[in-house]
Motif scaffolding. Sequence first.
Motif, PDB file in Angstrom:
ATOM      1  N   TYR A  37      -4.264  10.548  -7.017  1.00  0.00           N
ATOM      2  CA  TYR A  37      -3.602   9.167  -7.316  1.00  0.00           C
ATOM      3  C   TYR A  37      -4.242   9.030  -9.012  1.00  0.00           C
ATOM      4  CZ  TYR A  37      -1.425   7.941  -3.351  1.00  0.00           C
ATOM      5  OH  TYR A  37      -0.599   7.374  -2.263  1.00  0.00           O
TER       6      TYR A  37
ATOM      7  N   ALA B  71      -8.067  -0.475  -9.412  1.00  0.00           N
ATOM      8  CA  ALA B  71      -6.792  -0.439  -8.646  1.00  0.00           C
ATOM      9  C   ALA B  71      -6.269   1.134  -8.884  1.00  0.00           C
ATOM     10  CB  ALA B  71      -5.966  -1.177  -9.257  1.00  0.00           C
ATOM     11  N   TYR B  72      -5.365   1.633  -8.143  1.00  0.00           N
ATOM     12  CA  TYR B  72      -4.725   2.994  -8.275  1.00  0.00           C
ATOM     13  C   TYR B  72      -3.456   2.693  -8.792  1.00  0.00           C
ATOM     14  CZ  TYR B  72      -7.829   5.797  -5.492  1.00  0.00           C
ATOM     15  OH  TYR B  72      -8.805   6.484  -4.833  1.00  0.00           O
ATOM     16  N   THR B  73      -2.851   1.653  -8.672  1.00  0.00           N
ATOM     17  CA  THR B  73      -1.331   1.363  -9.046  1.00  0.00           C
ATOM     18  C   THR B  73      -1.306  -0.145  -9.363  1.00  0.00           C
ATOM     19  OG1 THR B  73      -0.545   0.730  -6.746  1.00  0.00           O
ATOM     20  CG2 THR B  73      -0.472   3.114  -7.296  1.00  0.00           C
TER      21      THR B  73
ATOM     22  N   ASP C  94      -1.417  -2.295  -6.290  1.00  0.00           N
ATOM     23  CA  ASP C  94      -2.825  -2.439  -6.110  1.00  0.00           C
ATOM     24  C   ASP C  94      -3.436  -3.679  -6.586  1.00  0.00           C
ATOM     25  OD1 ASP C  94      -2.994  -0.480  -4.320  1.00  0.00           O
ATOM     26  OD2 ASP C  94      -3.909   0.876  -5.564  1.00  0.00           O
TER      27      ASP C  94
ATOM     28  N   GLN D 225      -2.360  -7.035  -5.696  1.00  0.00           N
ATOM     29  CA  GLN D 225      -3.231  -7.254  -4.385  1.00  0.00           C
ATOM     30  C   GLN D 225      -4.830  -7.789  -4.599  1.00  0.00           C
ATOM     31  OE1 GLN D 225      -2.967  -4.500  -1.228  1.00  0.00           O
ATOM     32  NE2 GLN D 225      -2.609  -6.358   0.379  1.00  0.00           N
ATOM     33  N   VAL D 226      -5.092  -6.988  -5.564  1.00  0.00           N
ATOM     34  CA  VAL D 226      -6.551  -7.357  -5.786  1.00  0.00           C
ATOM     35  C   VAL D 226      -6.911  -8.748  -6.551  1.00  0.00           C
ATOM     36  CG1 VAL D 226      -8.423  -6.771  -7.377  1.00  0.00           C
ATOM     37  CG2 VAL D 226      -7.316  -4.767  -6.098  1.00  0.00           C
TER      38      VAL D 226
ATOM     39  N   ARG E 112       2.569  -7.715  -3.407  1.00  0.00           N
ATOM     40  CA  ARG E 112       2.303  -6.327  -3.409  1.00  0.00           C
ATOM     41  C   ARG E 112       3.640  -5.581  -3.068  1.00  0.00           C
ATOM     42  NH1 ARG E 112      -1.894  -2.570  -2.775  1.00  0.00           N
ATOM     43  NH2 ARG E 112      -0.920  -0.415  -2.305  1.00  0.00           N
TER      44      ARG E 112
ATOM     45  N   THR F  23       5.852  -3.458  -5.684  1.00  0.00           N
ATOM     46  CA  THR F  23       6.310  -1.935  -5.274  1.00  0.00           C
ATOM     47  C   THR F  23       7.882  -1.719  -5.595  1.00  0.00           C
ATOM     48  OG1 THR F  23       4.561  -1.821  -3.670  1.00  0.00           O
ATOM     49  CG2 THR F  23       6.443  -0.386  -3.459  1.00  0.00           C
TER      50      THR F  23
ATOM     51  N   GLN G 271       1.562   5.119  -0.941  1.00  0.00           N
ATOM     52  CA  GLN G 271       0.785   4.047  -0.211  1.00  0.00           C
ATOM     53  C   GLN G 271       1.287   3.304   0.944  1.00  0.00           C
ATOM     54  OE1 GLN G 271      -0.752   2.010  -3.572  1.00  0.00           O
ATOM     55  NE2 GLN G 271      -2.689   2.898  -3.290  1.00  0.00           N
TER      56      GLN G 271
END
Length: 506
Positions: free
Chosen positions: A35, A101-103, A106, A109-110, A118, A122, A347
């Motif tokens: 990732y 975060a990865y994306t 992410d 949402q954080v 989220r 997406t 994910q």
Amino acid sequence: MNTTYGVIAVALVAVATLGIGAFGLRFSRTTSDFYVASRSISPVWNSAAIGGEYLSAASFLGVAGLVLASGADMLWYPIGWTTGYLMLLVFVAAPLRRSGAYTLPDFAQVRLQSDAVRRVATLLVVAVGWLYLMPQFQGAGLTLRTVTGAPTWVGTVLVAVIVVINVVSGGMRSITFVQAFQYWLKLTALLIPLFFLLHAWSDDGRPSPVAPSDWFQPFGEADGPGLYLTYSVMVATFLGTMGLPHVVVRFYTNPDGHAARRTTLIVLALLGSFYLLPTLYGVLGRIYAGDLVASGRTDTVVLELPSRMIGGTTGEVLAALLTAGAFAAFLSTSSGITMSIAGVVGQGLAKHAATLPITRKVGLTTITALRLAAAGGVLVPLALALSAERIAVANSVTFAFALAASTFCPLLVLGIWWRGLTATGAIAGLVGGGLCAGVAPVLTIAWGPGGWLGVLMSQPAAWSVPIGFGLMVGGSLLTRSSVPGNVARTMVRLHTPEHVDVDRRS
């Protein structure tokens, strides 16, 4: 043109891409490797990789074509694409990396603690990715047809297959090595032929291209629609960069926020150096390839100049080198976009599969889900590229910039710098801005409206970006009570340098 040289150039780039990707596979073992390359990419490597994926078909072929067709005012495109990294440096780069975060979903949402945000994020990542992938695939088909005479679909399918193999094999690790190599290949592929072309021009004795007065006016007009189009392009390109998922995800691979800022500074230098070159190709095209404007083949001017100005074996070899650079542009950008789509979809697949009895028994891992998402994620843009009517690559990419600027740019700027942002406000801005910027290109391509409506639809950023920001702010002000309870701690995390103990400060 001797097709043998072109075929050899494409084959060498394809083999080098797959070989370097296979080398990256040796280092890809964990989910973090796939990732975000375990967040261990240095600023020098990462900046070259960003330059590799960012300099797409629109940069390598489209800028020269726009300058050839419409003149100096088209330089707002490369200026905007470069300036976007300055905006990203000032507002986003370091805090985004610190989010962990990865994306982009992410991060959403954080920051907002909302599964609904989220899911919307997406969907938008996929939409932006598809809108950006389609012109890459179309450009690959055009390039291969121009230099080899092969059917358009051959280049389109070839790029899609190579990209999927690279992403599936090693994820972010593999494409980082590939994209860094391809930046320098693209720069070399433009620079070396340009020396020969400029020398041929000086020996030819032809005068400098005579530019009509409207060449220096905004889109051919001193006011009215032309001025609006200029400012709308500026808004889309200045703000769209920070919202492009395949650009943003690369900053997650830096070790820390300081490295993310250093990466951005180096990227500015790399892009500024690169964009000087296609501009010169466009100017030379006004002398030697003016007929391409009438035939609607302006995107091929870079590939055709060597045979027109030099000819012989030397011209064919130089054209083959340019073909190699163009093909590298399609591969590197498509790899980054496919990775960003695979990351968010993978994910979701892994999370959803964990709730189903059948897949829970099989054990669908996050890495396997990413690989499935990469293979499936290219099918829609591939089908569109094969079936839709081709439009200028630079113009079509600007639609993706407008969509990113109207959705993810407000989410990132407000999410990082305004603690009052709520999930409801974010969804309102993402949906509203996304619909405005997303419907516009569909209407432009399918309907082709005229008058001011056609102008507004062809470049929507000037009105869709304020709508995106306005809906996020307005929706958040109406739902103040739903601000996440941990917002203060999240903001400290985003804005505190890594060497400071966040727990102690908060």
